[in-house]
Design a protein around this motif. Structure first.
Motif, PDB file in Angstrom:
ATOM      1  N   GLU A 179       0.466  10.091  -9.737  1.00 38.82           N
ATOM      2  CA  GLU A 179      -0.444   9.540 -10.910  1.00 38.82           C
ATOM      3  C   GLU A 179      -0.212  10.272 -12.235  1.00 38.82           C
ATOM      4  O   GLU A 179       0.375  11.433 -12.284  1.00 38.82           O
ATOM      5  CB  GLU A 179      -1.701   9.966 -10.203  1.00 38.82           C
ATOM      6  CG  GLU A 179      -2.528   9.328  -9.068  1.00 38.82           C
ATOM      7  CD  GLU A 179      -3.690   9.579  -8.579  1.00 38.82           C
ATOM      8  OE1 GLU A 179      -4.581   9.392  -9.332  1.00 38.82           O
ATOM      9  OE2 GLU A 179      -3.915  10.023  -7.227  1.00 38.82           O
ATOM     10  N   TYR A 202       2.541   1.939  -3.391  1.00 36.83           N
ATOM     11  CA  TYR A 202       1.382   2.502  -4.253  1.00 36.83           C
ATOM     12  C   TYR A 202       1.180   3.788  -4.028  1.00 36.83           C
ATOM     13  O   TYR A 202       1.233   4.690  -4.935  1.00 36.83           O
ATOM     14  CB  TYR A 202       0.300   1.358  -4.392  1.00 36.83           C
ATOM     15  CG  TYR A 202      -0.914   1.971  -4.980  1.00 36.83           C
ATOM     16  CD1 TYR A 202      -0.871   1.641  -6.434  1.00 36.83           C
ATOM     17  CD2 TYR A 202      -2.070   2.630  -4.608  1.00 36.83           C
ATOM     18  CE1 TYR A 202      -1.900   2.141  -7.321  1.00 36.83           C
ATOM     19  CE2 TYR A 202      -3.192   3.029  -5.331  1.00 36.83           C
ATOM     20  CZ  TYR A 202      -2.976   3.053  -6.719  1.00 36.83           C
ATOM     21  OH  TYR A 202      -4.177   2.933  -7.364  1.00 36.83           O
ATOM     22  N   ASP A 203       1.022   4.280  -2.580  1.00 36.09           N
ATOM     23  CA  ASP A 203       0.673   5.562  -2.359  1.00 36.09           C
ATOM     24  C   ASP A 203       1.824   6.499  -2.536  1.00 36.09           C
ATOM     25  O   ASP A 203       1.555   7.713  -2.929  1.00 36.09           O
ATOM     26  CB  ASP A 203       0.137   5.575  -0.948  1.00 36.09           C
ATOM     27  CG  ASP A 203      -0.946   4.813  -0.502  1.00 36.09           C
ATOM     28  OD1 ASP A 203      -1.814   4.692  -1.345  1.00 36.09           O
ATOM     29  OD2 ASP A 203      -1.153   4.710   0.742  1.00 36.09           O
ATOM     30  N   ILE A 238      -5.276  -3.207  -3.591  1.00 35.34           N
ATOM     31  CA  ILE A 238      -4.819  -1.983  -4.462  1.00 35.34           C
ATOM     32  C   ILE A 238      -5.524  -2.228  -5.785  1.00 35.34           C
ATOM     33  O   ILE A 238      -5.715  -3.422  -6.278  1.00 35.34           O
ATOM     34  CB  ILE A 238      -3.401  -1.560  -4.701  1.00 35.34           C
ATOM     35  CG1 ILE A 238      -2.556  -2.878  -5.231  1.00 35.34           C
ATOM     36  CG2 ILE A 238      -2.759  -1.100  -3.326  1.00 35.34           C
ATOM     37  CD1 ILE A 238      -1.017  -2.180  -5.643  1.00 35.34           C
ATOM     38  N   ARG A 284       0.978  -1.180   0.167  1.00 37.44           N
ATOM     39  CA  ARG A 284      -0.010  -0.043   0.047  1.00 37.44           C
ATOM     40  C   ARG A 284       0.818   1.312  -0.022  1.00 37.44           C
ATOM     41  O   ARG A 284       0.473   2.119  -0.697  1.00 37.44           O
ATOM     42  CB  ARG A 284      -0.927   0.151   1.422  1.00 37.44           C
ATOM     43  CG  ARG A 284      -2.357  -0.637   1.289  1.00 37.44           C
ATOM     44  CD  ARG A 284      -3.040  -0.181   2.472  1.00 37.44           C
ATOM     45  NE  ARG A 284      -3.839  -1.553   2.838  1.00 37.44           N
ATOM     46  CZ  ARG A 284      -5.014  -1.939   2.236  1.00 37.44           C
ATOM     47  NH1 ARG A 284      -5.338  -1.154   1.222  1.00 37.44           N
ATOM     48  NH2 ARG A 284      -5.600  -2.881   2.413  1.00 37.44           N
ATOM     49  N   ARG A 285       2.054   1.206   1.032  1.00 35.60           N
ATOM     50  CA  ARG A 285       2.644   2.589   0.928  1.00 35.60           C
ATOM     51  C   ARG A 285       3.539   2.738  -0.418  1.00 35.60           C
ATOM     52  O   ARG A 285       3.562   3.923  -0.778  1.00 35.60           O
ATOM     53  CB  ARG A 285       3.666   2.078   2.058  1.00 35.60           C
ATOM     54  CG  ARG A 285       3.247   2.570   3.573  1.00 35.60           C
ATOM     55  CD  ARG A 285       4.131   2.309   4.507  1.00 35.60           C
ATOM     56  NE  ARG A 285       3.740   2.128   5.767  1.00 35.60           N
ATOM     57  CZ  ARG A 285       4.216   1.625   6.789  1.00 35.60           C
ATOM     58  NH1 ARG A 285       5.591   1.422   6.716  1.00 35.60           N
ATOM     59  NH2 ARG A 285       3.698   1.332   7.892  1.00 35.60           N
TER      60      ARG A 285
END
Lengths: 503, 169
Positions: free
Chosen positions: B110, B105-106, B143, B102-103
Motif C-alpha cells: 500500500e 491484489y493482496d 476488489i 484477489r491474491r
C-alpha cells in the motif's frame, strides 16, 4: 468423392464445403477413421442437448471439405476418438464438463471446469445456483521423480501482459523434462451466453470469443447463420470480408514478429514492428471505424463500406508496409544473435506435428500443410489463387519465416481484392429461420469453426472452436529438452489463444 | 548495424502527447491520499487479465509502442505485484480468476491503485448482458477500483488517460 461417400451425407448450403451425417453406433468411429486414413484431421468435438438427450458432434476434414458427424449420447456415453485423433482428448473432457456425457475414465477428468460452478452448464435444465462440491484444489498434475528433478509452477498470472493459464514444468537444471498445461482460467460461459440471443445479438458475442481473431470469428459466425438461412452475400461484401481478414492476419503477425525479436533480446524489432502495426490499426480505425475491426463483419455482409479514396489509401499502405517488412526481414535474417535464439528452438518434427494434428500457422511451419484459403477456396479466395506459406524447419525460426511469408502474401491478396472490387450492396437481410449451420474460416492462427443451432430466430446452441485446442498440447512437446528460459520465446512463436480455448 | 540505425532514423520520433487526466473516469474517492501525486509519474503497473477476450491486452501492449511510449512518462509494467503501485485489470472476472485476482491484489504494497479496463472490467461487458454462471461481472465486485476505462476495447490513448486519471485527479 475420393472414397468418402457415406450414406446420408448431406451437403450444407454453406460458402465453405461442409457436409453433415448421422453417425450412430459403429459408424461414428468408422467415419472418423476414414477421414484419418485419407490424411484428414479433426477440427472439433462438441455436444448439444436436443429434445431427447445429448448429441455429440465431430467435425473432421477429408479431401473435399469438412464432414460433421453427429451421434446420440442418450445413455450418457459416447465413443472416444482420441486414439484416432489425439487432439480429441481435451475436447472430450470439455464435453463432459459442459454436458455430463463421457467416454471412458479419462473423459471424467475435468478440463475446462475448475469446480467453481455447478456441473454441466450447457444442459437446458442448468441451475447456476444449485449446490455443488467445490473441487478446485484436487486437480492432479503428473510429476517426474528422480535425483535433481524439481518442479516450477507458473501462472495463472504471468509476468507480462499475457492471458492467464497455468504451466507446470518438471525440470533438471535448466532443461525442461516435461510441461503440463492447466487451462480454463478464462472460462466465461460464452457458449451458454449465446443461448436465447437473436442471431444479431449473437454476432456481438461471436466477435469477442478471441479479440485477436475477431474478424475470423465474426466471419465464421456470419457464414454459419447465412448457411442456415440460405443467404448468399454480395461479391463486394465477400471481397471486403477478405480484406478485413487479411488485415487482421497482417496486424497479428506484425505484433508477433516484434514480440519474438523482443523475447530474444532485440528490442529494436519490437519498436519497429509495433510502429507498422499501430499505423495499420489507425488506418483500420479511419476507414472501418474500429482499430481491431470488431463488429465490421455482420450476418448478411459487412457493416462498413469503403469509398474510392479509402480504397486507394489501403492500397498504398500495402506497398509501404511491404517495403518496411522486407527491410526488417533482412535485418532479422542477418542478425546472428537473433538467429541463434530462433534456430533449433522449440522444434516440432513434421511426423509429430502430423500425428498430434498441429494446425494452422504452426502446422505449416512443420510441413503439416493445410490452409483453407488454398485447400478449399471459397469466395473471395476462389479467384485469388492463394499461395500457402510453408516451412520444413518446425522451430521458432520456421514459425518466424512463415509469418513473414504470410504477411507478404496477404498484402498481395488485399491489393488484388481491391483491384477486383465491383460496385454493389454490402449488407443483406437475414430472415427469421430455424436449423443448423456452420462457418469455417482460416484465421491468422489457423482454422476457426462456428456452428449454430437456431430455432425460430433464437439461438439454441452455438459452438466456437479455436485452433489453439489442437496446438496447446503440441506446445507441451515443443519445449521438451529446451531450457526454461526459452519457453517464453517458444510460447510466443505459437501465440495461442487462451480466451478462444477456454470460452 | 548501419541498417538498424538507418531504420531508427527513418522512423524518427513518433511519440504523441498524452490526453489530460479526466476526473469522470474515477469511480471512488482517492484512497491513497497524496502518495501517488508525490510519486509524480513514476508508476509501476502490474497487469492481470481476469477473463478478457484478449482485445484489451492488444491495446495495453500498444502503450509500449513508440506512439504512446509509456516508459517515456516514467511508467512501466512490472512482473510482480510486490513491485506494483497499480493493478490494471481486464475482463469480466471469470470465477476461475477470482482467487488469482484477489491474491495478486493482496500481494501489492500500500498505497495501491486499481484501474478496471474495458467494458468487461467495468460491468462484465458483452459476456454479462444477462446473468452468467461463470463470471463475477466487473472488477469492482471483487476488489476496490479507483478508475474505470470504458470501451470495447478502449483505445491505447484512453487507457493511458485512465492511468493518469488515477494518479492526477
Amino acid at each position: 468423392m475420393n472414397g468418402m461417400n457415406f450414406e446420408g451425407m448431406v451437403k450444407m448450403a454453406c460458402a465453405a464445403p461442409i457436409w453433415t451425417v448421422e453417425a450412430e453406433g459403429a459408424s461414428w468411429r468408422k467415419m472418423a477413421q476414414a477421414c484419418s486414413d485419407q490424411g484428414g484431421r479433426l477440427v472439433s468435438i462438441w455436444g448439444s442437448e436436443a429434445g431427447k438427450g445429448v448429441s455429440v458432434f465431430a467435425a473432421c476434414v477429408f479431401s473435399e471439405g469438412m464432414l460433421i458427424l453427429r451421434c446420440s449420447a442418450a445413455d450418457g456415453k459416447f465413443e472416444s476418438l482420441a486414439d484416432i485423433f489425439p487432439c480429441a482428448a481435451r475436447m472430450q473432457r470439455a464435453v463432459h464438463d459442459m454436458l455430463g456425457v463421457r467416454c471412458g475414465e479419462e473423459g471424467e477428468r475435468p478440463w475446462l471446469s475448475h469446480g467453481l460452478w455447478p456441473p454441466f452448464p450447457l444442459r437446458k435444465s442448468y441451475d447456476p445456483s444449485a449446490d455443488f462440491v467445490c473441487e478446485e484444489e484436487s486437480y492432479r498434475f503428473v510429476s517426474v521423480e528422480g535425483e535433481g528433478v524439481h518442479e516450477i509452477a507458473v501462472g495463472p498470472v504471468h509476468a507480462g501482459i499475457i492471458e492467464p493459464g497455468h504451466f507446470r514444468f518438471q525440470v533438471v537444471g535448466e532443461k525442461v523434462l516435461r510441461l503440463e498445461e492447466r487451462l480454463g482460467y478464462k472460462h466465461k460461459g460464452i457458449e451458454k451466453a449465446f443461448e436465447g440471443l437473436t442471431p444479431r445479438e449473437g454476432a456481438k458475442l461471436a466477435a469477442r470469443i478471441s479479440g485477436d481473431s475477431t474478424v475470423a470469428y465474426s466471419w465464421a459466425y456470419a457464414m454459419a447463420l447465412e448457411a442456415l438461412c440460405g443467404v448468399t452475400v454480395s461479391t463486394r461484401a465477400s471481397l471486403l470480408r477478405g480484406i478485413l481478414l487479411e488485415r487482421e492476419r497482417i496486424a497479428n503477425h506484425l505484433a508477433d514478429l516484434g514480440a519474438l525479436g523482443n523475447d530474444a533480446g532485440f528490442s529494436f524489432g519490437l519498436a519497429q514492428f509495433s510502429v507498422i502495426r499501430e499505423d495499420m490499426l489507425r488506418t483500420s480505425k479511419a476507414h472501418f471505424g474500429h482499430r481491431l475491426l470488431m463488429d465490421i463483419i455482420v450476418p448478411g455482409g459487412v457493416s462498413v463500406d469503403i469509398d474510392a479514396k479509402a480504397g486507394e489509401a489501403i492500397f498504398a499502405e500495402c506497398a509501404a508496409v511491404r517495403e518496411k517488412v522486407l527491410v526488417l526481414r533482412e535485418i532479422y535474417a542477418d542478425h546472428t544473435g537473433l538467429q541463434d535464439r530462433f534456430l533449433a528452438t522449440g522444434k516440432v518434427e513434421s511426423g509429430l506435428a502430423a500425428r498430434l494434428g498441429l494446425t494452422g500457422l504452426a502446422g505449416r511451419a512443420s510441413r503439416n500443410v493445410s490452409d483453407l484459403r488454398e485447400d478449399h477456396p471459397y469466395a473471395p479466395y476462389d479467384r485469388l489463387g492463394v499461395s500457402m506459406a510453408t516451412h520444413h524447419g518446425g522451430d521458432v525460426a520456421a514459425r518466424v519465416s512463415v509469418r513473414f511469408d504470410e504477411i507478404l502474401e496477404s498484402l498481395r491478396l488485399i491489393r488484388a481484392m481491391l483491384e477486383m472490387m465491383p460496385e454493389g450492396e454490402t449488407a443483406g437481410e437475414i430472415p427469421e429461420c430455424s436449423g443448423f449451420g456452420a462457418g469455417w474460416v482460416e484465421g491468422f492462427r489457423g482454422e476457426v469453426l462456428v456452428t449454430l443451432e437456431v430455432e425460430k430466430g433464437v439461438i439454441r446452441r452455438a459452438h466456437a472452436h479455436d485452433p489453439s485446442w489442437q496446438n496447446w498440447p503440441v506446445l507441451e512437446f515443443a519445449v521438451i529438452g529446451n531450457i526454461v528460459a526459452d519457453f517464453p520465446l517458444i510460447n510466443k512463436s505459437f501465440n495461442l489463444s487462451y480466451s478462444g480455448h477456454d470460452l | 548495424m548501419y541498417r538498424i540505425l538507418r531504420e531508427i532514423l527513418r522512423n524518427g520520433i513518433k511519440t504523441e502527447r498524452e490526453l489530460p487526466p479526466d476526473a469522470s473516469l474515477r469511480v471512488s474517492m482517492p484512497q491513497c491520499g497524496e502518495a501517488p501525486t508525490a510519486l509524480g509519474n513514476a508508476l509501476a503497473i502490474r497487469h492481470v487479465d481476469a477473463g478478457s477476450c484478449n482485445g484489451c491486452e492488444l491495446e495495453i501492449h500498444a502503450l509500449n509502442n513508440p506512439y504512446y511510449r509509456l516508459e517515456g512518462l516514467g511508467m512501466g509494467f512490472v512482473a510482480s505485484p510486490r513491485h506494483a503501485d497499480m493493478l490494471l485489470v481486464t475482463g469480466p472476472v471469470s470465477k476461475h480468476m477470482e482467487a488469482a485476482l484477489r491474491r495478486t491484489y493482496d500481494a501489492m504494497p500500500e498505497p495501491r491503485l486499481v484501474a478496471a479496463i474495458g467494458d468487461c472490467g467495468k460491468n462484465g461487458g458483452a459476456f454479462c448482458r444477462r446473468k452468467n454462471y461463470a463470471c463475477k461481472g466487473g472488477v469492482s465486485s471483487v476488489i476496490p477500483v479507483d478508475v474505470e476505462v470504458p470501451g470495447c476495447p478502449p483505445e491505447p490513448a484512453a487507457i493511458l488517460q485512465g492511468i493518469l486519471s488515477a494518479i492526477r485527479t
